[in-house]
Scaffold this active site. Structure first.
Site, short mmCIF file in Angstrom:
data_model
loop_
_atom_site.label_atom_id
_atom_site.label_comp_id
_atom_site.label_asym_id
_atom_site.label_seq_id
_atom_site.Cartn_x
_atom_site.Cartn_y
_atom_site.Cartn_z
CB SER A 267 -0.96 -0.04 1.20
OG SER A 267 -1.99 0.89 1.06
CG HIS A 379 -5.70 -2.52 -0.04
ND1 HIS A 379 -4.75 -2.20 -0.99
CD2 HIS A 379 -5.34 -1.84 1.09
CE1 HIS A 379 -3.86 -1.37 -0.47
NE2 HIS A 379 -4.19 -1.13 0.79
#
Length: 406
Positions: A267, A379
């Site tokens: 990320s 994610h």
């Protein structure tokens, strides 16, 4: 916080009269977020909200605070006294609740070497403070049969006299006279922190024979709001300097083979991994995970894209130069480090087009690059993905470092 400025303000505990009226901050003295911002992969930590809990007499509120690589329990009365730490130490309190006003608090507490157990906390009648008792020992037998390393804390001095807190995790059977390959890992967020939690991914890397280094650079949580907001519209500057200090430290260790050091992160940690290999070539290999590459396209495709317009000082068509300056894709032509791009096809936070752009560019440039895509994953693959994919992800990451660093 005003709309679009959430990253510039603390998440604090507020109270409002039940009959209505003006809300007020209960503990303005606390300069850290009153929520769990410790990142990990074995507990519900990292951006999870925990309820604030009233004492039985409704005169005190219990809440959690992320501070200095820990997540602790604090309390504050409705009076003018100072907030006090109820459950301290190097711990990660990742759950807190109670079943009724007169029942004890139920807590889940983990550490660097324990995934967590259930504790209960009673109010001491003599001093009104909590007395904590451990209720379960669910993982003791399992962990006793395995090596679990305790990360060694370090403090480094970065630019502007900033103290950067980090950790070194050494492999099993560590011998200071040997030279080990090493991995520098950067956390996501950026408003988060590494801390006192059992991190399976890091333990796995160490178990494969790597020295693992990780730290909390500026932009992260746990060290006050100014520490967090100082990278506003300025990613890749102060935060990069802090990560570089840890890299310098890692490269200089006598037990680290300086020719076999890699870097990875997910990320925002993927953003920083891309940034690092686009600005320097000393790392032997890199793995960028669910990363940020282009702020312009992320603005239009991410479920959080609208925040980018506030975090980077304007909408992309009004701040084009700044967006380009702070996008790792701008510097991708400089990448010479063998790079594995790991991404999830159902990632809505950092959409897979972020990884695809970087992969396509590096392939056209003839660089050493591969991309692995996980179908049906989001994610949060590293924490909430299907077990077989979580295991495969770790094998791919370590396999890349094995290929280019061992």
């Amino acid at each position: 916080a005003k709309r679009g400025e959430s990253w510039k303000h603390l998440q604090q505990v507020w109270i409002v009269p039940s009959a209505g009226g003006k809300p007020r901050v209960l503990a303005p003295q606390i300069d850290n977020d009153c929520r769990n911002l410790i990142l990990g992969d074995t507990s519900l930590s990292g951006f999870e909200l925990s309820p604030c809990i009233w004492s039985a007499d409704s005169q005190r509120v219990y809440f959690i605070v992320s501070e200095r690589e820990t997540c602790r329990v604090y309390s504050k009365s409705l009076g003018r006294d100072e907030p006090r730490c109820e459950v301290g130490g190097d711990v990660n309190v990742f759950f807190m609740n109670r079943s009724s006003p007169n029942s004890p608090l139920a807590l889940c507490i983990g550490t660097h070497t324990s995934p967590g157990d259930v504790f209960i906390a009673h109010t001491d009648e003599d001093n009104d403070k909590l007395t904590v008792r451990r209720l379960t020992s669910l993982n003791d037998e399992f962990l006793a049969a395995r090596h679990v390393g305790a990360p060694e804390p370090i403090v480094l001095k970065s630019s502007e006299n900033t103290r950067v807190h980090g950790f070194i995790l050494k492999p099993p059977g560590f011998n200071a006279k040997r030279k080990y390959p090493a991995i520098l890992q950067v956390h996501g967020g950026p408003r988060a922190q590494y801390g006192a939690t059992f991190y399976h991914e890091l333990q796995y890397m160490a178990a494969q024979g790597f020295v693992v280094a990780f730290c909390n650079p500026r932009g992260g949580a746990g060290h006050g709001i100014e520490f967090t907001r100082c990278i506003h519209a300025d990613w890749g500057n102060r935060d990069y300097k802090d990560v570089t200090k840890l890299a310098d430290y890692l490269f200089s260790r006598p037990y680290v083979d300086s020719k076999r050091v890699g870097v990875t992160g997910g990320s925002y940690g993927g953003f920083m991994t891309n940034w690092i290999v686009g600005h320097e070539t000393r790392f032997r290999a890199a793995v960028t995970q669910r990363s940020v590459t282009s702020l312009v396209s992320m603005f239009g495709t991410s479920d959080y894209g609208f925040e980018i317009g506030h975090e980077f000082g304007g909408l992309p068509w009004k701040a084009e130069k700044l967006y380009k300056k702070q996008s790792p894709l701008t510097y991708a032509m400089n990448i010479r480090t063998p790079l594995l791009i790991e991404h999830e096809e159902n990632d809505l936070r950092c959409p897979i087009e972020q990884g695809e752009q970087l992969f396509s560019m590096l392939k056209m440039l003839g660089r050493t690059v591969e991309m692995v895509r996980f179908e049906g994953e989001s994610h949060g693959l590293c924490r909430t993905g299907r077990p077989q994919n979580r295991a495969e992800r770790l094998r791919r990451i370590v396999g890349w470092f094995d290929r280019y660093m061992k």
